[in-house]
Design a protein around this motif. Structure first.
Motif, PDB file in Angstrom:
ATOM      1  N   GLN A   1       1.343  -5.591   5.585  1.00 53.59           N
ATOM      2  CA  GLN A   1       0.841  -5.599   3.951  1.00 53.59           C
ATOM      3  C   GLN A   1      -0.292  -4.584   4.239  1.00 53.59           C
ATOM      4  N   ALA A   2      -0.701  -4.131   2.925  1.00 55.09           N
ATOM      5  CA  ALA A   2      -2.008  -3.145   2.745  1.00 55.09           C
ATOM      6  C   ALA A   2      -3.048  -4.280   2.214  1.00 55.09           C
ATOM      7  N   SER A   3      -4.148  -4.465   2.945  1.00 57.25           N
ATOM      8  CA  SER A   3      -5.090  -5.311   2.623  1.00 57.25           C
ATOM      9  C   SER A   3      -6.413  -4.842   2.188  1.00 57.25           C
ATOM     10  N   LYS A   4      -6.519  -3.478   2.277  1.00 59.76           N
ATOM     11  CA  LYS A   4      -7.719  -2.680   1.900  1.00 59.76           C
ATOM     12  C   LYS A   4      -7.173  -1.238   1.619  1.00 59.76           C
ATOM     13  N   VAL A   5      -7.660  -0.516   0.704  1.00 60.64           N
ATOM     14  CA  VAL A   5      -7.446   0.820   0.261  1.00 60.64           C
ATOM     15  C   VAL A   5      -8.391   1.582   0.111  1.00 60.64           C
ATOM     16  N   PHE A   6      -8.876   2.577   0.764  1.00 61.16           N
ATOM     17  CA  PHE A   6      -9.861   3.380   0.509  1.00 61.16           C
ATOM     18  C   PHE A   6      -9.425   4.771   0.059  1.00 61.16           C
ATOM     19  N   VAL A   7      -9.788   5.332  -0.895  1.00 64.69           N
ATOM     20  CA  VAL A   7      -9.165   6.498  -1.388  1.00 64.69           C
ATOM     21  C   VAL A   7     -10.562   7.580  -1.606  1.00 64.69           C
ATOM     22  N   GLU A   8     -10.489   8.785  -1.103  1.00 65.71           N
ATOM     23  CA  GLU A   8     -11.404  10.000  -1.277  1.00 65.71           C
ATOM     24  C   GLU A   8     -10.663  10.755  -2.188  1.00 65.71           C
ATOM     25  N   THR A   9     -11.138  11.050  -3.249  1.00 64.44           N
ATOM     26  CA  THR A   9     -10.458  11.850  -4.284  1.00 64.44           C
ATOM     27  C   THR A   9     -11.085  13.321  -4.173  1.00 64.44           C
ATOM     28  N   ARG A  10     -10.491  14.139  -4.352  1.00 66.87           N
ATOM     29  CA  ARG A  10     -10.718  15.665  -4.441  1.00 66.87           C
ATOM     30  C   ARG A  10     -11.072  16.023  -3.024  1.00 66.87           C
ATOM     31  N   ALA A  11     -10.180  15.784  -2.184  1.00 69.88           N
ATOM     32  CA  ALA A  11     -10.381  15.741  -0.597  1.00 69.88           C
ATOM     33  C   ALA A  11     -10.089  16.991  -0.025  1.00 69.88           C
TER      34      ALA A  11
ATOM     35  N   GLY B   1      -4.885  -9.185  -1.032  1.00 70.65           N
ATOM     36  CA  GLY B   1      -6.185  -9.331  -1.024  1.00 70.65           C
ATOM     37  C   GLY B   1      -6.659  -7.834  -1.804  1.00 70.65           C
ATOM     38  N   ASP B   2      -7.448  -7.179  -1.187  1.00 71.63           N
ATOM     39  CA  ASP B   2      -8.044  -5.939  -1.910  1.00 71.63           C
ATOM     40  C   ASP B   2      -7.025  -4.833  -1.983  1.00 71.63           C
ATOM     41  N   GLY B   3      -5.787  -4.861  -1.247  1.00 73.45           N
ATOM     42  CA  GLY B   3      -4.753  -3.904  -1.348  1.00 73.45           C
ATOM     43  C   GLY B   3      -4.148  -4.239  -2.720  1.00 73.45           C
ATOM     44  N   LEU B   4      -3.894  -5.504  -2.570  1.00 73.42           N
ATOM     45  CA  LEU B   4      -3.252  -5.930  -4.045  1.00 73.42           C
ATOM     46  C   LEU B   4      -3.974  -5.693  -5.416  1.00 73.42           C
ATOM     47  N   HIS B   5      -5.296  -6.072  -5.226  1.00 69.01           N
ATOM     48  CA  HIS B   5      -6.154  -5.486  -6.523  1.00 69.01           C
ATOM     49  C   HIS B   5      -6.037  -4.034  -6.597  1.00 69.01           C
ATOM     50  N   TYR B   6      -6.090  -3.201  -5.642  1.00 69.90           N
ATOM     51  CA  TYR B   6      -6.212  -1.587  -6.018  1.00 69.90           C
ATOM     52  C   TYR B   6      -4.677  -1.451  -6.543  1.00 69.90           C
ATOM     53  N   ALA B   7      -3.504  -1.796  -6.073  1.00 70.39           N
ATOM     54  CA  ALA B   7      -2.215  -1.893  -6.634  1.00 70.39           C
ATOM     55  C   ALA B   7      -2.115  -2.248  -8.014  1.00 70.39           C
ATOM     56  N   ASN B   8      -2.668  -3.366  -8.396  1.00 68.67           N
ATOM     57  CA  ASN B   8      -2.599  -3.803  -9.960  1.00 68.67           C
ATOM     58  C   ASN B   8      -3.504  -2.903 -10.573  1.00 68.67           C
TER      59      ASN B   8
ATOM     60  N   VAL C   1      -6.042  -0.241   5.287  1.00 64.64           N
ATOM     61  CA  VAL C   1      -5.905  -1.230   6.618  1.00 64.64           C
ATOM     62  C   VAL C   1      -4.758  -2.081   6.288  1.00 64.64           C
ATOM     63  N   MET C   2      -3.663  -2.050   7.216  1.00 64.69           N
ATOM     64  CA  MET C   2      -2.634  -2.886   7.270  1.00 64.69           C
ATOM     65  C   MET C   2      -2.610  -4.054   8.129  1.00 64.69           C
ATOM     66  N   VAL C   3      -2.264  -5.278   7.769  1.00 63.95           N
ATOM     67  CA  VAL C   3      -2.097  -6.582   8.509  1.00 63.95           C
ATOM     68  C   VAL C   3      -0.985  -7.124   8.594  1.00 63.95           C
ATOM     69  N   LYS C   4      -0.494  -7.599   9.442  1.00 63.86           N
ATOM     70  CA  LYS C   4       0.584  -8.321   9.942  1.00 63.86           C
ATOM     71  C   LYS C   4       1.018  -9.438   8.864  1.00 63.86           C
ATOM     72  N   PHE C   5       2.135  -9.580   8.009  1.00 64.12           N
ATOM     73  CA  PHE C   5       2.433 -10.528   7.178  1.00 64.12           C
ATOM     74  C   PHE C   5       2.447 -11.753   8.274  1.00 64.12           C
ATOM     75  N   PRO C   6       1.769 -12.989   7.719  1.00 64.80           N
ATOM     76  CA  PRO C   6       1.618 -13.938   8.291  1.00 64.80           C
ATOM     77  C   PRO C   6       3.078 -14.684   8.765  1.00 64.80           C
ATOM     78  N   THR C   7       4.021 -14.680   8.057  1.00 59.90           N
ATOM     79  CA  THR C   7       5.340 -15.380   8.335  1.00 59.90           C
ATOM     80  C   THR C   7       6.497 -14.399   8.861  1.00 59.90           C
ATOM     81  N   ASN C   8       6.280 -13.182   8.857  1.00 55.81           N
ATOM     82  CA  ASN C   8       7.239 -11.988   9.314  1.00 55.81           C
ATOM     83  C   ASN C   8       6.532 -11.225  10.256  1.00 55.81           C
ATOM     84  N   GLU C   9       7.135 -11.200  11.351  1.00 55.87           N
ATOM     85  CA  GLU C   9       6.478 -10.061  12.322  1.00 55.87           C
ATOM     86  C   GLU C   9       6.505  -8.711  12.069  1.00 55.87           C
ATOM     87  N   GLY C  10       7.757  -8.539  11.686  1.00 57.52           N
ATOM     88  CA  GLY C  10       7.883  -6.993  11.048  1.00 57.52           C
ATOM     89  C   GLY C  10       7.316  -6.350   9.891  1.00 57.52           C
TER      90      GLY C  10
END
Length: 165
Positions: free
Chosen positions: A124-134, A35-42, A112-121
């Motif tokens: 995945q990062a589903s959302k990433v929020f970054v505060e720069t100059r923290a 989702g948004d986590g993959l969009h952030y990485a890309n 925000v990490m969510v459990k991968f649907p087919t692998n309990e362990g």
């Protein structure tokens, strides 16, 4: 929770792996983000590719915390990042693009990490929020360094003490 904290750093490392391999299609990138986590990485990977850069140096993560969602299907992981010894490097010239230490080196992440649907362990990062100059990360960085020095001194004293016995 330790598994989730380790997994949350995975998206950052996987993004850098995508930068290093010069592709957003790397299996590690798509396995650890959705989702948004993959969009952030890309977006991050493409910015490095478009700039003609790769990465070099040390990117330090510290002061991690977690907070579980009531549904037990997601966890928010927050941490600071210090990129003071982490630089871009021009691929064509191999020139390292060093910067002077500043507040620009410190970011605060909430993922925000969510459990991968087919692998309990797997998480995945589903959302990433970054505060720069923290600023809180620069202050926390100093405290983390003090804690590390105290721990090192204590370890050395314990070692010296054990050797005296």
């Amino acid at each position: 929770m330790a598994t989730v904290v380790a997994a949350s750093h995975g998206p950052g490392r996987r993004t850098l792996q995508g930068v290093d391999k010069r592709t957003t299609k790397d299996a590690a990138v798509t396995a650890y983000a959705t989702g948004d986590g993959l969009h952030y990485a890309n977006t991050q990977i493409n910015a490095w590719i478009d700039g003609g850069w790769t990465a070099t140096g040390t990117l330090r993560y510290y002061d991690g915390t977690t907070r579980s969602a009531p549904n037990d299907k997601s966890v928010e992981v927050a941490f600071c990042a210090d990129s003071g010894k982490f630089f871009g490097k021009e691929i064509k010239t191999q020139k390292i693009l060093k910067t002077k230490p500043s507040i620009e080196d410190f970011d605060y992440f909430k993922i925000v990490m969510v459990k991968f649907p087919t692998n309990e362990g797997l998480w995945q990062a589903s959302k990433v929020f970054v505060e720069t100059r923290a600023e809180k990360c620069r202050s926390g960085h100093d405290a983390s360094l003090r804690r590390a020095v105290v721990e090192l001194v204590l370890r050395e004293r314990c070692t010296v003490h054990r050797q005296r016995i």
